[in-house]
Design a protein around this motif. Structure first.
Motif, PDB file in Angstrom:
ATOM      1  N   ILE A 106       0.834  -1.196   0.000  1.00 15.60           N
ATOM      2  CA  ILE A 106       0.000   0.000   0.000  1.00 15.60           C
ATOM      3  C   ILE A 106       0.872   1.252   0.000  1.00 15.60           C
ATOM      4  N   VAL A 107       0.595   2.171  -0.963  1.00 14.07           N
ATOM      5  CA  VAL A 107       1.290   3.454  -0.994  1.00 14.07           C
ATOM      6  C   VAL A 107       0.355   4.598  -0.635  1.00 14.07           C
ATOM      7  N   ALA A 108      -0.949   4.361  -0.736  1.00  9.97           N
ATOM      8  CA  ALA A 108      -1.916   5.410  -0.415  1.00  9.97           C
ATOM      9  C   ALA A 108      -3.243   4.782  -0.034  1.00  9.97           C
ATOM     10  N   MET A 109      -4.029   5.580   0.682  1.00  7.80           N
ATOM     11  CA  MET A 109      -5.364   5.161   1.123  1.00  7.80           C
ATOM     12  C   MET A 109      -6.369   6.198   0.646  1.00  7.80           C
ATOM     13  N   MET A 110      -7.520   5.727   0.180  1.00 11.43           N
ATOM     14  CA  MET A 110      -8.594   6.626  -0.197  1.00 11.43           C
ATOM     15  C   MET A 110      -9.875   6.143   0.471  1.00 11.43           C
ATOM     16  N   TRP A 111     -10.793   7.036   0.673  1.00  6.92           N
ATOM     17  CA  TRP A 111     -12.071   6.656   1.260  1.00  6.92           C
ATOM     18  C   TRP A 111     -13.187   7.061   0.289  1.00  6.92           C
ATOM     19  N   GLY A 112     -14.357   6.457   0.470  1.00  8.56           N
ATOM     20  CA  GLY A 112     -15.503   6.782  -0.372  1.00  8.56           C
ATOM     21  C   GLY A 112     -16.769   6.823   0.464  1.00  8.56           C
ATOM     22  N   ALA A 113     -17.597   7.816   0.223  1.00  6.51           N
ATOM     23  CA  ALA A 113     -18.766   8.045   1.075  1.00  6.51           C
ATOM     24  C   ALA A 113     -19.999   7.250   0.655  1.00  6.51           C
ATOM     25  N   GLU A 114     -20.249   7.169  -0.644  1.00  4.24           N
ATOM     26  CA  GLU A 114     -21.526   6.610  -1.081  1.00  4.24           C
ATOM     27  C   GLU A 114     -21.620   5.117  -0.815  1.00  4.24           C
ATOM     28  N   ASP A 115     -20.584   4.362  -1.184  1.00  5.37           N
ATOM     29  CA  ASP A 115     -20.595   2.921  -0.900  1.00  5.37           C
ATOM     30  C   ASP A 115     -20.567   2.655   0.599  1.00  5.37           C
ATOM     31  N   LEU A 116     -19.896   3.524   1.343  1.00  3.84           N
ATOM     32  CA  LEU A 116     -19.848   3.364   2.790  1.00  3.84           C
ATOM     33  C   LEU A 116     -21.249   3.422   3.391  1.00  3.84           C
ATOM     34  N   VAL A 117     -21.981   4.470   3.052  1.00  2.19           N
ATOM     35  CA  VAL A 117     -23.328   4.628   3.599  1.00  2.19           C
ATOM     36  C   VAL A 117     -24.231   3.489   3.121  1.00  2.19           C
ATOM     37  N   ALA A 118     -24.068   3.069   1.879  1.00  2.00           N
ATOM     38  CA  ALA A 118     -24.864   1.951   1.361  1.00  2.00           C
ATOM     39  C   ALA A 118     -24.566   0.667   2.132  1.00  2.00           C
ATOM     40  N   HIS A 169       0.943   5.037   9.274  1.00  2.00           N
ATOM     41  CA  HIS A 169       1.782   4.025   8.632  1.00  2.00           C
ATOM     42  C   HIS A 169       2.647   4.609   7.518  1.00  2.00           C
ATOM     43  N   GLY A 170       2.742   5.943   7.495  1.00  2.00           N
ATOM     44  CA  GLY A 170       3.613   6.586   6.533  1.00  2.00           C
ATOM     45  C   GLY A 170       3.125   6.521   5.099  1.00  2.00           C
ATOM     46  N   LYS A 171       1.812   6.392   4.925  1.00  2.00           N
ATOM     47  CA  LYS A 171       1.230   6.335   3.587  1.00  2.00           C
ATOM     48  C   LYS A 171       0.462   7.627   3.305  1.00  2.00           C
ATOM     49  N   SER A 172       0.249   7.911   2.039  1.00  2.00           N
ATOM     50  CA  SER A 172      -0.504   9.099   1.650  1.00  2.00           C
ATOM     51  C   SER A 172      -1.997   8.827   1.731  1.00  2.00           C
ATOM     52  N   ALA A 173      -2.786   9.897   1.795  1.00  2.00           N
ATOM     53  CA  ALA A 173      -4.240   9.778   1.826  1.00  2.00           C
ATOM     54  C   ALA A 173      -4.844  10.609   0.705  1.00  2.00           C
ATOM     55  N   ILE A 174      -5.893  10.066   0.095  1.00  2.00           N
ATOM     56  CA  ILE A 174      -6.588  10.728  -1.015  1.00  2.00           C
ATOM     57  C   ILE A 174      -8.022  10.987  -0.590  1.00  2.00           C
ATOM     58  N   ASP A 175      -8.485  12.213  -0.762  1.00  2.00           N
ATOM     59  CA  ASP A 175      -9.845  12.558  -0.364  1.00  2.00           C
ATOM     60  C   ASP A 175     -10.842  12.124  -1.432  1.00  2.00           C
ATOM     61  N   ALA A 176     -12.079  11.913  -1.009  1.00  2.00           N
ATOM     62  CA  ALA A 176     -13.128  11.393  -1.878  1.00  2.00           C
ATOM     63  C   ALA A 176     -13.597  12.425  -2.899  1.00  2.00           C
ATOM     64  N   VAL A 177     -14.286  11.928  -3.916  1.00  2.00           N
ATOM     65  CA  VAL A 177     -14.812  12.802  -4.971  1.00  2.00           C
ATOM     66  C   VAL A 177     -15.977  13.638  -4.445  1.00  2.00           C
ATOM     67  N   HIS A 178     -16.164  14.783  -5.077  1.00  2.00           N
ATOM     68  CA  HIS A 178     -17.308  15.661  -4.804  1.00  2.00           C
ATOM     69  C   HIS A 178     -18.277  15.467  -5.960  1.00  2.00           C
ATOM     70  N   LEU A 179     -19.384  14.778  -5.710  1.00  7.76           N
ATOM     71  CA  LEU A 179     -20.274  14.365  -6.788  1.00  7.76           C
ATOM     72  C   LEU A 179     -21.060  15.508  -7.415  1.00  7.76           C
ATOM     73  N   ALA A 180     -21.297  16.572  -6.664  1.00 12.70           N
ATOM     74  CA  ALA A 180     -22.070  17.700  -7.192  1.00 12.70           C
ATOM     75  C   ALA A 180     -21.144  18.569  -8.048  1.00 12.70           C
ATOM     76  N   ILE A 181     -21.134  18.303  -9.341  1.00 17.68           N
ATOM     77  CA  ILE A 181     -20.182  18.953 -10.240  1.00 17.68           C
ATOM     78  C   ILE A 181     -20.331  20.469 -10.245  1.00 17.68           C
TER      79      ILE A 181
END
Length: 268
Positions: free
Chosen positions: A129-141, A173-185
């Motif tokens: 693992i070099v980075a971690m990202m999270w996602g809101a929509e699948d999480l809530v589902a 753990h010394g890895k990068s983090a990526i923020d989730a997408v903003h769906l409202a374009i």
């Protein structure tokens, strides 16, 4: 292993090869998506497009399907026929499943289910693992919910918790983090505020779904002139000081100096 592709990562469906090059020209890196953006009956074609793609592999991330799906096996076979080596693993939940990838690949874990967020510490500790990202929509589902945001547009507390946990475990753990997408374009102000918060909080990048969002994200991650001047000046002052010192009416110690170094790192 480091992740430093730039702050704006643009998703592009892998079944739309005519968009590949344009997406890569507009963003810092492109995420060619074999998962949710591609219908089941189009996935085989999308994999073929991936094999045929003539793109700089150093600026391409491939999002594969979840490890517990049949599509994942086909995705792995496809990757072996390409030069792409940075892979985003959708719905990462079990760190042991990441052993399907050999040492050629750098992995970005997408923690977007309750199990994925729960095991974020173990996932972040995985050596590939070099980075971690999270996602809101699948999480809530995955929790049986219906909306990740309130009617006012703000994330619900459960989504904010997931965001913070993934960021914290990545950092631990010394890895990068990526923020989730903003769906409202069209919600440019909302995207700007979230991207500014992401940059200030320590995220390395923000993913997006539309080219118009790239410039907003880049601007949010770029320190303004006043901040750059402060960072340069306080680091220069630290060279002649010992320990804690006063600078422009503020107490400065090592954590503040690390903030300043982060500002200059973003400029570079």
């Amino acid at each position: 292993m480091t992740f430093d592709l730039g702050p704006a990562l643009l998703f592009c469906p892998a079944d739309r090869p005519e968009r590949f090059r344009g997406a890569l020209e507009k963003a810092d890196a492109v995420i060619l998506d074999l998962e949710d953006a591609v219908l089941p009956d189009a996935k085989a074609t999308a994999r073929g497009n991936l094999i045929d793609a003539d793109l700089d592999p150093d600026r391409v991330i491939v999002r594969v399907n979840a490890p517990d799906t049949e599509a994942f096996v086909s995705d792995l076979s496809t990757l072996s026929q390409t030069d792409f080596r940075t892979v985003m693993v959708a719905k990462t939940e079990d760190p042991d499943a990441l052993s399907a990838f050999d040492g050629r690949f750098d992995l970005i874990a997408l923690c977007e289910t309750a199990r994925g967020v729960h095991f974020a510490d173990r996932i972040a500790a995985h050596p590939r693992i070099v980075a971690m990202m999270w996602g809101a929509e699948d999480l809530v589902a995955s929790l049986g919910g219906t909306a990740s945001r309130t009617t006012g547009g703000a994330y619900r507390e459960v989504a904010r918790y997931a965001r913070s946990r993934v960021l914290m475990e990545a950092g631990a753990h010394g890895k990068s983090a990526i923020d989730a997408v903003h769906l409202a374009i069209d919600d440019v102000d909302g995207l700007r505020l979230e991207a500014e918060d992401a940059a200030a909080s320590g995220f390395a990048a923000t993913a997006c779904i539309h080219p118009s969002q790239v410039a907003v994200i880049r601007a949010a991650y770029a320190p303004d002139e006043a901040m750059v001047a402060w960072a340069s000046d306080v680091l220069a002052a630290a060279e002649s000081e010992r320990g804690v010192f006063r600078f422009q009416g503020r107490m400065v110690d090592e954590p503040v100096l690390r903030h300043a170094r982060s500002v200059l790192d973003r400029v570079r």
